[in-house]
Design a protein around this motif. Structure first.
Motif, PDB file in Angstrom:
ATOM      1  N   TYR A   1      -1.460   7.010  33.105  1.00 42.09           N
ATOM      2  CA  TYR A   1      -2.288   7.244  31.920  1.00 42.09           C
ATOM      3  C   TYR A   1      -2.196   8.666  31.371  1.00 42.09           C
ATOM      4  CZ  TYR A   1      -3.980   2.749  33.381  1.00 42.09           C
ATOM      5  OH  TYR A   1      -4.033   1.421  33.741  1.00 42.09           O
ATOM      6  N   ASN A   2      -1.383   9.498  31.984  1.00 42.58           N
ATOM      7  CA  ASN A   2      -1.171  10.853  31.477  1.00 42.58           C
ATOM      8  C   ASN A   2      -0.017  10.797  30.470  1.00 42.58           C
ATOM      9  OD1 ASN A   2      -0.563  13.531  30.984  1.00 42.58           O
ATOM     10  ND2 ASN A   2      -0.864  14.172  33.111  1.00 42.58           N
TER      11      ASN A   2
ATOM     12  N   GLU B   1       1.134  -1.018  38.211  1.00 46.57           N
ATOM     13  CA  GLU B   1       0.041  -1.554  37.399  1.00 46.57           C
ATOM     14  C   GLU B   1      -1.079  -2.142  38.233  1.00 46.57           C
ATOM     15  OE1 GLU B   1      -0.374  -1.119  34.322  1.00 46.57           O
ATOM     16  OE2 GLU B   1       1.594  -0.715  33.504  1.00 46.57           O
ATOM     17  N   TRP B   2      -0.855  -2.395  39.483  1.00 46.43           N
ATOM     18  CA  TRP B   2      -1.791  -3.148  40.316  1.00 46.43           C
ATOM     19  C   TRP B   2      -2.984  -2.342  40.808  1.00 46.43           C
ATOM     20  CZ3 TRP B   2      -1.772  -0.754  45.000  1.00 46.43           C
ATOM     21  CH2 TRP B   2      -0.650  -0.001  45.301  1.00 46.43           C
ATOM     22  N   GLN B   3      -2.992  -1.048  40.634  1.00 49.53           N
ATOM     23  CA  GLN B   3      -4.099  -0.214  41.107  1.00 49.53           C
ATOM     24  C   GLN B   3      -5.283  -0.306  40.151  1.00 49.53           C
ATOM     25  OE1 GLN B   3      -4.350   1.630  43.818  1.00 49.53           O
ATOM     26  NE2 GLN B   3      -2.266   1.899  44.544  1.00 49.53           N
TER      27      GLN B   3
ATOM     28  N   LYS C   1      -4.820   6.526  40.625  1.00 49.33           N
ATOM     29  CA  LYS C   1      -3.770   6.194  41.587  1.00 49.33           C
ATOM     30  C   LYS C   1      -2.593   5.453  40.972  1.00 49.33           C
ATOM     31  CE  LYS C   1      -6.845   6.307  45.443  1.00 49.33           C
ATOM     32  NZ  LYS C   1      -7.222   5.802  46.713  1.00 49.33           N
ATOM     33  N   VAL C   2      -2.689   5.066  39.727  1.00 49.80           N
ATOM     34  CA  VAL C   2      -1.603   4.326  39.090  1.00 49.80           C
ATOM     35  C   VAL C   2      -0.476   5.303  38.760  1.00 49.80           C
ATOM     36  CG1 VAL C   2      -0.941   2.867  37.154  1.00 49.80           C
ATOM     37  CG2 VAL C   2      -3.217   2.650  38.134  1.00 49.80           C
ATOM     38  N   GLN C   3       0.678   5.049  39.350  1.00 53.33           N
ATOM     39  CA  GLN C   3       1.798   5.965  39.192  1.00 53.33           C
ATOM     40  C   GLN C   3       2.959   5.327  38.427  1.00 53.33           C
ATOM     41  OE1 GLN C   3       1.840   9.336  40.437  1.00 53.33           O
ATOM     42  NE2 GLN C   3      -0.310   8.768  40.462  1.00 53.33           N
TER      43      GLN C   3
END
Length: 164
Positions: free
Chosen positions: A114-115, A134-136, A141-143
């Motif tokens: 999201y950055n 996408e699963w986080q 924590k979504v990388q």
């Protein structure tokens, strides 16, 4: 460095990370994490200071957790908001690349999904998006994993950065 990271979280990640994660930032815990990170073999950290205040830092080296076929990573590239969009990120990135190229022809970077500014930057400097987690449910924590090849990054031009 932990203090600078706290400022960067306030400036960059407010609205991305849960407010409680930023509000409950534990300075001592973060300092311990940074010390442990730097004790790893083949991990290097450089900071940029203005009037004795840390305004940016970059780390690179052997990956804590290799990704795909990349054993090396640019681990951290953080810049205070007031110093962004002035070429400092590009200069720090290239500084790290020059050193990584002595070890490998490719490496990866993880950044927060999201950055948007970071994602645009890594795509601009030649990164190829290889994976999106996408699963986080926790947005902190979504990388996104970007892969870099030596011949693709060498096209970037800017004034070299030197450290004393």
């Amino acid at each position: 460095m932990a203090y600078c990271k706290k400022q960067i979280w306030e400036e960059t990640y407010r609205g991305i990370y849960p407010d409680t994660k930023i509000d409950q930032y534990q300075m001592e815990e973060q300092m311990a994490k940074r010390r442990a990170y730097l004790k790893q073999e083949e991990v290097f950290l450089y900071g940029v200071f203005e009037w004795q205040e840390l305004i940016a830092y970059v780390s690179y080296g052997k990956a804590r957790v290799p990704f795909d076929h990349d054993e090396y990573e640019l681990g951290l590239l953080n810049i205070r908001k007031a110093y962004q969009k002035q070429g400092l990120g590009k200069r720090l990135f290239l500084f790290a690349c020059e050193r990584l190229w002595q070890k490998t022809d490719h490496f990866f970077v993880s950044c927060n999904r999201y950055n948007e500014n970071a994602r645009k930057f890594y795509e601009h400097v030649g990164g190829v998006c290889m994976q999106v987690d996408e699963w986080q449910q926790d947005r902190s924590k979504v990388q996104v994993k970007y892969h870099f090849e030596k011949n693709a990054v060498s096209k970037i031009e800017c004034t070299p950065l030197t450290f004393k």
